[in-house]
Write a protein that holds these residues in place. Sequence first.
Motif, short mmCIF file in Angstrom:
data_model
loop_
_atom_site.label_atom_id
_atom_site.label_comp_id
_atom_site.label_asym_id
_atom_site.label_seq_id
_atom_site.Cartn_x
_atom_site.Cartn_y
_atom_site.Cartn_z
N LEU A 286 -33.04 -49.97 -44.52
CA LEU A 286 -32.91 -49.58 -43.12
C LEU A 286 -34.28 -49.28 -42.53
O LEU A 286 -35.13 -48.66 -43.16
N GLN A 287 -34.49 -49.69 -41.29
CA GLN A 287 -35.80 -49.59 -40.66
C GLN A 287 -36.06 -48.23 -40.03
O GLN A 287 -37.21 -47.81 -39.88
N ALA A 288 -35.02 -47.53 -39.62
CA ALA A 288 -35.18 -46.22 -38.96
C ALA A 288 -35.07 -45.10 -40.00
O ALA A 288 -34.59 -45.31 -41.11
N PRO A 289 -35.51 -43.87 -39.66
CA PRO A 289 -35.42 -42.74 -40.58
C PRO A 289 -33.99 -42.50 -41.06
O PRO A 289 -33.03 -42.65 -40.30
N VAL A 290 -33.86 -42.12 -42.34
CA VAL A 290 -32.56 -41.91 -42.97
C VAL A 290 -32.51 -40.51 -43.59
O VAL A 290 -33.46 -40.08 -44.26
N VAL A 291 -31.40 -39.81 -43.37
CA VAL A 291 -31.10 -38.58 -44.08
C VAL A 291 -29.69 -38.73 -44.67
O VAL A 291 -28.77 -39.21 -44.00
N VAL A 292 -29.53 -38.32 -45.91
CA VAL A 292 -28.27 -38.51 -46.63
C VAL A 292 -27.52 -37.18 -46.72
O VAL A 292 -28.12 -36.14 -47.01
N PHE A 293 -26.22 -37.24 -46.48
CA PHE A 293 -25.37 -36.07 -46.71
C PHE A 293 -24.83 -36.19 -48.13
O PHE A 293 -24.05 -37.08 -48.44
N GLY A 294 -25.25 -35.28 -48.98
CA GLY A 294 -24.83 -35.32 -50.37
C GLY A 294 -26.01 -35.48 -51.31
O GLY A 294 -26.96 -36.20 -51.01
N ASP B 126 -30.03 -50.64 -32.36
CA ASP B 126 -31.38 -50.14 -32.65
C ASP B 126 -31.39 -48.62 -32.57
O ASP B 126 -32.00 -48.02 -31.66
N PRO B 127 -30.75 -47.92 -33.52
CA PRO B 127 -30.70 -46.46 -33.47
C PRO B 127 -32.05 -45.84 -33.82
O PRO B 127 -32.90 -46.48 -34.44
N ASP B 128 -32.22 -44.59 -33.44
CA ASP B 128 -33.45 -43.87 -33.79
C ASP B 128 -33.42 -43.38 -35.23
O ASP B 128 -34.46 -43.04 -35.80
N GLY B 129 -32.20 -43.28 -35.81
CA GLY B 129 -32.10 -42.80 -37.18
C GLY B 129 -30.68 -42.92 -37.69
O GLY B 129 -29.75 -43.23 -36.93
N TYR B 130 -30.53 -42.66 -39.00
CA TYR B 130 -29.24 -42.77 -39.65
C TYR B 130 -28.91 -41.49 -40.42
O TYR B 130 -29.76 -40.94 -41.13
N ILE B 131 -27.67 -41.03 -40.30
CA ILE B 131 -27.11 -40.02 -41.20
C ILE B 131 -26.10 -40.75 -42.06
O ILE B 131 -25.13 -41.33 -41.55
N ILE B 132 -26.32 -40.76 -43.36
CA ILE B 132 -25.48 -41.51 -44.29
C ILE B 132 -24.61 -40.55 -45.08
O ILE B 132 -25.10 -39.59 -45.68
N THR B 133 -23.31 -40.80 -45.08
CA THR B 133 -22.38 -39.98 -45.86
C THR B 133 -21.58 -40.88 -46.79
O THR B 133 -21.38 -42.06 -46.51
N GLY B 134 -21.11 -40.31 -47.89
CA GLY B 134 -20.29 -41.08 -48.83
C GLY B 134 -21.07 -42.10 -49.62
O GLY B 134 -20.48 -43.02 -50.19
N ALA B 135 -22.39 -41.99 -49.67
CA ALA B 135 -23.21 -42.97 -50.40
C ALA B 135 -23.07 -42.77 -51.91
O ALA B 135 -22.88 -41.64 -52.38
N ARG B 136 -23.17 -43.85 -52.64
CA ARG B 136 -23.16 -43.82 -54.10
C ARG B 136 -24.48 -44.39 -54.62
O ARG B 136 -25.26 -44.96 -53.87
#
Length: 317
Positions: A128-136, A108-118
């Motif tokens: 995803l239920q928590a806040p997401v920020v994408v690298f890229g 149950d994280p407070d948020g996600y940093i996503i890398t390598g997404a296509r």
Amino acid sequence: MITLSDVAKKANVSKMTVSRVINHPEQVTDELRELVEDAMEELDYRPNSAAKALAYNRTNVVKVVILEDVGITEPYYMSLLFGIAKGLDKQQYALQLVTEREDLKLGDPDGYIITGARNTDSELLASLQAPVVVFGENRSGFDFIDTDNKEGIKMATEFAIAKNYQSIIFIGIDVKEPFEYSREAGYINTMQQHQMIPRIHRMANHSHLSQKFINEHWREFARNTIFICASDRLAVGVVRAILHNGGNIPVDFGVIGFDGVFLDQVSNPQLSTIRQPVQRLGEHIARMLLQKIAQSGAQQGELMLTPELILRGTTRD
């Protein structure tokens, strides 16, 4: 024992301001936040993160998810993760690294940093239920941080034109993704602005493939040609092939890569490249996510950092 009052005195602000920086960083300016954070770091002040997390019903855990093969980008990710960890540590957040998709929704994280997404990952990220920020760069509406890919390749192309290279060839990565479109746009737009014809060749991001390509087409490349590559990995393969075929670098041929994290320095000769500020990108994306968490998931937009053209042994002075 260092107290809130000590931090306030050191930063020359009120205790209320220090409290806001700790608990509601979105309510203060970047300049004020950095002033207080510097004072906290200098005094080694550590807020009671457990109490804070309990009060706000949080876990103080951020998942950093890598959705691509780390094997071909390992040095890059080492720098990125260091920057993310540094940014999270300022707010007493823990980093949990995830490399398997099946582990994405565990915990149950407070948020996600996503890398390598296509592009094909958009549905997964939206679930995803928590806040997401994408690298890229992305064009699916997610908040993101990235290098200004278009500007970086524009720098390289303008340099090549200024140095009077007769032929300027772009070696791209064979993926239909925003970062690659931006890099190619930087090349194409600059070439067209100078009434020059773009020449683009694409392949998977492996040095042996770019090396093979140059070997197979060697007779097509006249002297005074420069290859602008979408990655340092591709550029290293180009350098090897030119030298293998007896080409003179940098007198007759030039090569510029993109990344500037590790391969550019171990290449022989050392590679000219567009250097991404990877560690700083990591710190910024951590800061953006923490601000998004503090603002209950509010949209943060995008941030593009300007890269730097580094000239070394694979280009003329």
